[in-house]
Motif scaffolding. Structure first.
Motif, PDB file in Angstrom:
ATOM      1  N   PRO A 153      -3.362   5.219  -5.041  1.00 20.66           N
ATOM      2  CA  PRO A 153      -4.373   5.874  -5.961  1.00 20.66           C
ATOM      3  C   PRO A 153      -4.308   5.672  -6.855  1.00 20.66           C
ATOM      4  O   PRO A 153      -2.754   5.980  -8.292  1.00 20.66           O
ATOM      5  CB  PRO A 153      -4.701   6.911  -5.261  1.00 20.66           C
ATOM      6  N   TRP A 161     -10.425   1.073   1.876  1.00 18.62           N
ATOM      7  CA  TRP A 161     -10.443   0.655   0.262  1.00 18.62           C
ATOM      8  C   TRP A 161      -8.882  -0.043   1.167  1.00 18.62           C
ATOM      9  O   TRP A 161      -9.362  -1.248  -0.336  1.00 18.62           O
ATOM     10  CB  TRP A 161      -9.874   2.042   0.490  1.00 18.62           C
ATOM     11  N   VAL A 162      -8.073   0.129   1.228  1.00 18.97           N
ATOM     12  CA  VAL A 162      -6.843  -0.598   0.894  1.00 18.97           C
ATOM     13  C   VAL A 162      -7.401  -2.149   2.047  1.00 18.97           C
ATOM     14  O   VAL A 162      -7.137  -3.443   1.073  1.00 18.97           O
ATOM     15  CB  VAL A 162      -5.580  -0.091   2.444  1.00 18.97           C
ATOM     16  N   PRO A 179       0.854  -1.238   0.255  1.00 19.04           N
ATOM     17  CA  PRO A 179      -0.106   0.033   0.227  1.00 19.04           C
ATOM     18  C   PRO A 179       0.794   1.421   0.380  1.00 19.04           C
ATOM     19  O   PRO A 179       2.116   1.220   0.949  1.00 19.04           O
ATOM     20  CB  PRO A 179      -0.843  -0.287   0.910  1.00 19.04           C
ATOM     21  N   ASN A 225       0.659  10.364  -2.637  1.00 18.52           N
ATOM     22  CA  ASN A 225      -0.236   9.158  -2.961  1.00 18.52           C
ATOM     23  C   ASN A 225      -0.951   8.385  -1.657  1.00 18.52           C
ATOM     24  O   ASN A 225      -0.710   7.851  -0.973  1.00 18.52           O
ATOM     25  CB  ASN A 225       0.732   7.876  -3.807  1.00 18.52           C
ATOM     26  N   VAL A 270      -4.072   6.204   0.620  1.00 14.79           N
ATOM     27  CA  VAL A 270      -5.364   5.722  -0.517  1.00 14.79           C
ATOM     28  C   VAL A 270      -5.546   5.406   1.789  1.00 14.79           C
ATOM     29  O   VAL A 270      -5.401   5.637   1.965  1.00 14.79           O
ATOM     30  CB  VAL A 270      -4.820   4.349  -0.576  1.00 14.79           C
TER      31      VAL A 270
END
Length: 268
Positions: free
Chosen positions: A261, A238-239, A177, A232, A234
């Motif tokens: 993203p 969502w992760v 991530p 960047n 996130v």
């Protein structure tokens, strides 16, 4: 924070889960997990299956588990999802954090899996194992003579290298991530790093300032940015959702995934 969301999403997906959790000075491991599950049940409006809770510590050989718990794992578990890490960026000697958790802890987890015969490994790395590289970085790449901006990046690089080099797994899946921030829907976070450190400072410093007729609070606080800088970032929900879907998809196993993203976030 990611672990809290993975716990929710994996349980909701019907995954039979055992978690290794530390006691703290204020709370036993089982009570910590019960409190997290209670939080999610209240948010979701329905009950979740409860995981098996094993008291341990990735910083210890054998993950600090009792003989009975080790035997239980050997009998019941065929997959390990290793998410424990320390998000600390300052330089530190090798015998201090983040090295103790990020590298030594990962070594302990790999050795634990080998000792208990767990063949399937899922490891949460970071997109920033790329270090100071520029340009396109492919998922299959790790070693490219890159330098590192801090010991977090460096410790996670060596930890991912350790995982990739381990020969005790039939399948190794790696998740990388980018910068993880709060829940996209609720703004919830239980940790304050990066972006949230600045937000927390602002929340502490400006609440006494009266807003003008437009609701704007005028303060002397200024940050050295234009508001257009791209980052960047996130969101944690969502992760976790992405990791859960990949975990449940056997075709995805054995691969490396950048969880980053499409559209970058700006301070504005």
């Amino acid at each position: 924070m990611v672990g809290r969301y993975l716990l929710k999403d994996l349980l909701a997906a019907g995954v039979r889960l055992a978690v290794i959790v530390r006691d703290t000075k204020r709370q036993l491991a089982a009570d910590r997990i019960s409190q997290i599950c209670d939080f999610w049940e209240k948010e979701l409006g329905h009950e979740l299956p409860r995981p098996v809770c094993l008291t341990g510590d990735v910083g210890q050989p054998g993950l600090g588990l009792s003989v009975a718990d080790l035997a239980w794992v050997e009998t019941h578990c065929d997959t390990c999802f290793h998410n424990a890490a320390i998000l600390r960026f300052d330089s530190a000697p090798r015998h201090q954090e983040p090295w103790l958790t990020n590298l030594d802890g990962t070594q302990n987890v790999v050795e634990f899996c080998e000792a208990t015969g767990i063949p399937n490994f899922h490891y949460v790395s970071t997109a920033y194992v790329c270090g100071d590289r520029s340009g396109v970085v492919m998922e299959g790449e790790l070693r490219a003579n890159q330098g590192f901006r801090n010991d977090y990046e460096k410790s996670k690089y060596f930890a991912e290298k350790l995982v990739r080099d381990a020969d005790c797994f039939q399948s190794t899946t790696i998740y990388r991530p980018a910068v993880i921030t709060a829940d996209a829907k609720t703004g919830y976070t239980n940790t304050y790093h990066g972006l949230h450190l600045y937000l927390r400072l602002m929340a502490l410093l400006i609440p006494e300032v009266e807003p003008d007729e437009n609701g704007v609070r005028h303060t002397e606080i200024r940050l050295p940015m234009t508001g257009e800088e791209q980052r960047n970032v996130v969101t944690v929900d969502w992760v976790s959702e992405v990791m859960t879907k990949l975990f449940l998809n056997s075709d995805a196993h054995g691969k490396t995934f950048h969880i980053a993203p499409t559209k970058k976030l700006t301070p504005k």
